[in-house]
Structure formats: C-alpha cells, structure tokens
Design a protein around this motif. Structure first.
Motif, short mmCIF file in Angstrom:
data_model
loop_
_atom_site.label_atom_id
_atom_site.label_comp_id
_atom_site.label_asym_id
_atom_site.label_seq_id
_atom_site.Cartn_x
_atom_site.Cartn_y
_atom_site.Cartn_z
N PHE A 120 -29.75 -2.98 10.74
CA PHE A 120 -28.97 -4.17 11.21
C PHE A 120 -27.56 -3.29 10.37
O PHE A 120 -26.50 -3.19 10.91
CB PHE A 120 -28.85 -5.92 11.08
N SER A 121 -27.44 -3.17 9.50
CA SER A 121 -25.92 -3.05 8.74
C SER A 121 -26.09 -1.48 8.47
O SER A 121 -24.22 -1.12 8.75
CB SER A 121 -26.59 -3.23 6.77
N GLY A 122 -26.45 -0.58 9.38
CA GLY A 122 -26.79 1.10 9.29
C GLY A 122 -26.12 0.75 10.62
O GLY A 122 -25.01 1.65 10.50
N VAL A 123 -26.66 0.42 11.55
CA VAL A 123 -26.47 0.63 12.78
C VAL A 123 -24.82 -0.16 13.44
O VAL A 123 -23.81 0.13 13.50
CB VAL A 123 -27.23 -0.10 14.39
N SER A 124 -24.58 -1.58 12.16
CA SER A 124 -23.30 -2.04 13.08
C SER A 124 -22.32 -1.28 11.95
O SER A 124 -21.48 -1.21 12.58
CB SER A 124 -23.35 -3.42 12.65
N VAL A 125 -22.37 -0.85 10.98
CA VAL A 125 -21.34 -0.17 9.99
C VAL A 125 -20.93 1.42 11.24
O VAL A 125 -20.06 1.52 11.30
CB VAL A 125 -21.52 -0.11 8.48
N GLY A 126 -22.56 1.99 11.36
CA GLY A 126 -21.52 3.64 11.51
C GLY A 126 -21.31 2.86 12.14
O GLY A 126 -20.46 4.14 13.05
N ARG A 127 -21.69 2.15 13.77
CA ARG A 127 -21.63 2.18 15.04
C ARG A 127 -19.61 1.35 15.20
O ARG A 127 -18.77 1.82 16.17
CB ARG A 127 -22.26 1.62 16.18
N GLY B 74 -16.92 3.75 13.55
CA GLY B 74 -17.12 5.35 14.15
C GLY B 74 -16.66 4.98 15.09
O GLY B 74 -15.10 5.27 15.61
N GLY B 75 -16.12 3.46 15.79
CA GLY B 75 -15.48 3.11 17.48
C GLY B 75 -14.28 3.27 16.86
O GLY B 75 -13.10 3.63 17.65
N ALA B 76 -13.57 2.39 15.68
CA ALA B 76 -12.46 2.16 15.01
C ALA B 76 -11.96 3.24 15.68
O ALA B 76 -10.71 3.17 15.30
CB ALA B 76 -12.87 1.18 14.34
N VAL B 77 -12.26 4.03 14.45
CA VAL B 77 -12.06 5.22 14.00
C VAL B 77 -11.46 6.50 15.03
O VAL B 77 -10.30 6.51 15.27
CB VAL B 77 -12.78 5.60 12.88
N PHE B 78 -12.34 6.90 15.58
CA PHE B 78 -12.36 8.09 16.60
C PHE B 78 -11.96 6.68 18.22
O PHE B 78 -11.18 7.19 18.92
CB PHE B 78 -13.45 8.77 17.32
N GLY B 79 -12.53 5.69 18.87
CA GLY B 79 -11.91 4.92 19.44
C GLY B 79 -10.86 3.99 20.07
O GLY B 79 -10.08 4.09 20.86
N GLY B 80 -10.45 3.74 18.40
CA GLY B 80 -8.99 3.12 18.66
C GLY B 80 -7.95 3.83 17.90
O GLY B 80 -6.79 3.59 18.82
N THR B 81 -8.50 5.29 17.76
CA THR B 81 -7.59 6.29 17.80
C THR B 81 -7.36 7.07 19.32
O THR B 81 -5.72 8.22 19.48
CB THR B 81 -7.18 7.46 17.09
N ALA B 82 -7.84 6.92 20.24
CA ALA B 82 -8.07 8.10 20.66
C ALA B 82 -6.68 7.60 22.26
O ALA B 82 -6.54 9.09 22.18
CB ALA B 82 -9.18 8.09 21.84
#
Length: 122
Positions: A56-63, A66-74
């Motif tokens: 749960f932690s691995g999937v939620s933190v990773g996803r 990654g979404g915030a850093v790359f999707g948020g700045t796209a």
C-alpha cells in the motif's frame, strides 16, 4: 505507451484546428484508447512490484509522488516548450514521446511475479 507516442503528433495537430468538434474528436480518441490502455493494467503492475507488507505504501507513495512531480509540472513544461518554439507544438510532441520511452523502459525493467519468480523484465 506506443499508442500515446504514436498519437501525440496527430492529437496536437487536431487541437491546433481550434474547432470544437475536432478537438472533441481528438479527446474521444485519446482518453478511451491511449490513456485507458496505460491506466488499465497500471494497478496490477504497480502492486506486483512490492511485497504485501509494504504494498500500500509503496504503490501510493510511488504513484502519487511521480504524478505530482511529473504530471503536475507537465502543463508548465508544455507551455514553456510551445512559447520557446514560437507557438509550435512539436517540442511538446517530442516531450510526450520521450516520456513514453522512459515509461516503457521502466515497465520493461520491472520484476515479473506471476509465477513467484523475480526476473529482470516483463
């Protein structure tokens, strides 16, 4: 990722028409095909990358990170690329294609756990 990379150029060409029906057509093709083909298997792929005790932690933190850093700045990156190219969407298409390549390499580098084995690729 192949679908997204291949559709990036036609997608932006359709958006450049600024015609509402054509833009809607571009979205109707992009969302159910390219996006859903990537998001559909994503949950299973991510879940199998972690042991049950940290899944749960691995999937939620990773996803989410990654979404915030790359999707948020796209959107900012895309806007900057279009502005630097004098209004051309070509750099954005190349950015999307590069992101697809990075994603494909990451997916192919993940471990396979279908038979309880851990291997180097899918």
């Amino acid at each position: 990722m192949v679908c997204t990379a291949a559709y990036a150029y036609p997608f932006f060409r359709l958006l450049e028409t600024r015609s509402v029906p054509v833009v809607l057509l571009a979205l109707v093709i992009a969302v159910p095909l390219c996006k859903d083909m990537a998001f559909g298997p994503q949950a299973a792929l991510l879940a199998e990358q972690f042991d049950a005790r940290v899944r749960f932690s691995g999937v939620s933190v990773g996803r989410e990170l990654g979404g915030a850093v790359f999707g948020g700045t796209a959107p900012f990156v895309g806007t900057a690329l279009v502005a630097a190219a004098g209004g051309s969407a070509t750099p954005v298409v190349l950015y999307v294609a590069a992101a697809c390549v990075v994603t494909a390499v990451a997916v192919l580098s993940g471990r396979e756990t279908a038979r309880g084995e851990i291997t180097g690729g899918i």
